[in-house]
Design a protein around this motif. Structure first.
Motif, short mmCIF file in Angstrom:
data_model
loop_
_atom_site.label_atom_id
_atom_site.label_comp_id
_atom_site.label_asym_id
_atom_site.label_seq_id
_atom_site.Cartn_x
_atom_site.Cartn_y
_atom_site.Cartn_z
N MET A 43 17.60 2.61 -6.07
CA MET A 43 17.18 3.92 -6.45
C MET A 43 15.75 4.13 -6.07
O MET A 43 14.84 3.18 -5.72
CB MET A 43 17.14 3.54 -7.90
N LYS A 44 15.57 5.35 -5.90
CA LYS A 44 13.98 5.77 -5.09
C LYS A 44 13.34 6.65 -6.41
O LYS A 44 14.21 7.58 -6.77
CB LYS A 44 14.31 6.44 -3.84
N ILE A 45 12.22 6.65 -6.51
CA ILE A 45 11.52 7.43 -7.52
C ILE A 45 9.92 7.74 -6.92
O ILE A 45 9.31 7.14 -6.26
CB ILE A 45 11.28 6.89 -8.94
N CYS A 46 9.55 8.91 -7.12
CA CYS A 46 8.23 9.50 -6.84
C CYS A 46 7.26 9.54 -8.29
O CYS A 46 7.87 10.48 -8.88
CB CYS A 46 8.34 10.85 -5.85
N ILE A 47 6.30 9.18 -8.31
CA ILE A 47 5.57 9.13 -9.38
C ILE A 47 4.19 10.13 -8.94
O ILE A 47 3.55 9.69 -8.20
CB ILE A 47 5.08 8.14 -10.11
N ILE A 48 3.87 11.33 -9.59
CA ILE A 48 2.70 12.18 -9.20
C ILE A 48 1.68 11.75 -10.15
O ILE A 48 1.60 11.91 -11.45
CB ILE A 48 2.96 13.48 -9.23
N GLY A 49 0.60 11.00 -9.58
CA GLY A 49 -0.82 10.86 -10.43
C GLY A 49 -0.65 9.08 -10.88
O GLY A 49 0.37 8.42 -11.05
N ALA A 50 -1.74 8.57 -10.38
CA ALA A 50 -1.91 7.25 -10.74
C ALA A 50 -2.90 6.83 -11.80
O ALA A 50 -3.59 5.84 -11.79
CB ALA A 50 -2.33 6.44 -9.41
N GLY A 51 -3.22 7.78 -12.67
CA GLY A 51 -4.04 7.81 -13.92
C GLY A 51 -3.52 6.87 -15.01
O GLY A 51 -2.57 6.00 -14.54
N ALA A 52 -3.66 7.21 -16.15
CA ALA A 52 -3.36 6.62 -17.24
C ALA A 52 -1.86 6.34 -17.38
O ALA A 52 -1.03 5.32 -17.58
CB ALA A 52 -3.83 7.08 -18.77
N VAL A 53 -1.12 7.49 -17.57
CA VAL A 53 0.23 7.58 -17.54
C VAL A 53 0.88 7.03 -16.31
O VAL A 53 1.92 6.38 -16.24
CB VAL A 53 0.78 9.02 -17.92
N GLY A 54 0.40 7.68 -15.21
CA GLY A 54 1.11 7.28 -13.81
C GLY A 54 1.17 6.10 -13.55
O GLY A 54 2.08 5.28 -13.15
N SER A 55 0.22 5.25 -13.73
CA SER A 55 -0.02 3.92 -13.50
C SER A 55 0.82 2.88 -14.39
O SER A 55 1.79 2.11 -13.89
CB SER A 55 -1.47 3.49 -13.57
N LEU A 56 0.89 3.34 -15.54
CA LEU A 56 1.95 2.75 -16.63
C LEU A 56 3.35 2.97 -16.22
O LEU A 56 4.30 2.04 -16.23
CB LEU A 56 1.77 3.19 -18.15
N VAL A 57 3.77 4.22 -15.69
CA VAL A 57 4.90 4.29 -15.49
C VAL A 57 5.37 3.64 -14.13
O VAL A 57 6.50 3.20 -13.85
CB VAL A 57 5.14 5.82 -15.18
N ALA A 58 4.65 3.45 -13.25
CA ALA A 58 4.69 2.74 -12.14
C ALA A 58 5.10 1.34 -12.24
O ALA A 58 5.94 0.61 -11.73
CB ALA A 58 3.56 2.73 -11.34
N VAL A 59 4.18 0.77 -13.23
CA VAL A 59 4.58 -0.62 -13.52
C VAL A 59 5.77 -0.79 -14.38
O VAL A 59 6.61 -1.81 -13.98
CB VAL A 59 3.41 -1.32 -14.37
N ASN A 68 -12.66 6.40 -15.81
CA ASN A 68 -11.54 5.90 -15.73
C ASN A 68 -10.98 4.54 -16.53
O ASN A 68 -10.05 4.30 -17.17
CB ASN A 68 -11.02 5.59 -14.44
N LEU A 69 -12.13 3.62 -16.55
CA LEU A 69 -11.94 2.10 -17.20
C LEU A 69 -11.52 2.44 -18.48
O LEU A 69 -11.05 1.27 -19.02
CB LEU A 69 -13.04 1.22 -16.76
N THR A 70 -11.84 3.29 -19.32
CA THR A 70 -11.50 3.03 -20.72
C THR A 70 -9.98 3.49 -21.04
O THR A 70 -9.91 3.20 -22.12
CB THR A 70 -12.41 4.22 -21.68
N ARG A 71 -9.58 3.96 -20.08
CA ARG A 71 -8.03 4.47 -20.41
C ARG A 71 -7.07 4.03 -19.40
O ARG A 71 -5.99 4.37 -19.51
CB ARG A 71 -8.21 6.20 -20.65
N GLN A 72 -7.51 3.37 -18.04
CA GLN A 72 -6.51 3.17 -16.96
C GLN A 72 -6.47 1.67 -17.09
O GLN A 72 -7.71 1.21 -16.32
CB GLN A 72 -6.86 3.85 -15.87
N ILE A 73 -5.77 0.72 -17.29
CA ILE A 73 -5.90 -0.62 -17.37
C ILE A 73 -5.75 -1.46 -16.31
O ILE A 73 -6.16 -2.59 -16.26
CB ILE A 73 -4.92 -1.24 -18.84
N PHE A 74 -5.51 -0.87 -15.12
CA PHE A 74 -5.17 -1.51 -14.11
C PHE A 74 -6.32 -1.63 -12.98
O PHE A 74 -6.06 -2.23 -11.85
CB PHE A 74 -3.85 -1.11 -13.23
N TYR A 75 -7.44 -0.77 -13.34
CA TYR A 75 -8.55 -0.95 -12.52
C TYR A 75 -9.85 -1.76 -13.08
O TYR A 75 -10.09 -1.54 -14.41
CB TYR A 75 -8.79 0.51 -12.24
N GLN A 76 -10.54 -1.98 -12.35
CA GLN A 76 -11.85 -2.91 -12.75
C GLN A 76 -13.14 -2.38 -12.58
O GLN A 76 -13.05 -1.52 -11.15
CB GLN A 76 -11.66 -4.33 -11.95
#
Length: 88
Positions: A1-17, A39-47
């Protein structure tokens, strides 16, 4: 299966994982943003050390490869454009 996710912000990064952990084998993640301090307050995958240094999609590729090396993860470091044609 193949998927495309638009946006790597709060929702997109969670959807990707979550997509990787649910067994999807091919993921394209599209986002032209680099990590910003706000971004750091709402996007948990970035430091803090990522601020202004790296595209979000590249950081997500690194994170996802630690979960599952067998996923074909394609980071696209530009913004989605509905006018642009892509045969994939």
């Amino acid at each position: 299966m193949k998927i495309c996710i638009i946006g790597a912000g709060a929702v997109g990064s969670l959807v990707a994982v979550m997509t990787v952990t649910s067994g999807v084998g091919r993921i394209r993640l599209v986002d032209g943003d680099v990590v910003e301090e706000s971004n750091l307050t709402r996007q948990i995958f970035y430091q803090e050390e990522d601020i202004n240094k790296e595209f979000k999609v590249n950081l997500m590729k690194r994170f996802i490869s630690e979960i599952n090396l067998n996923v074909n993860f394609e980071p696209v470091t530009k913004y989605a454009n509905i006018e642009e044609k892509n045969p994939d």
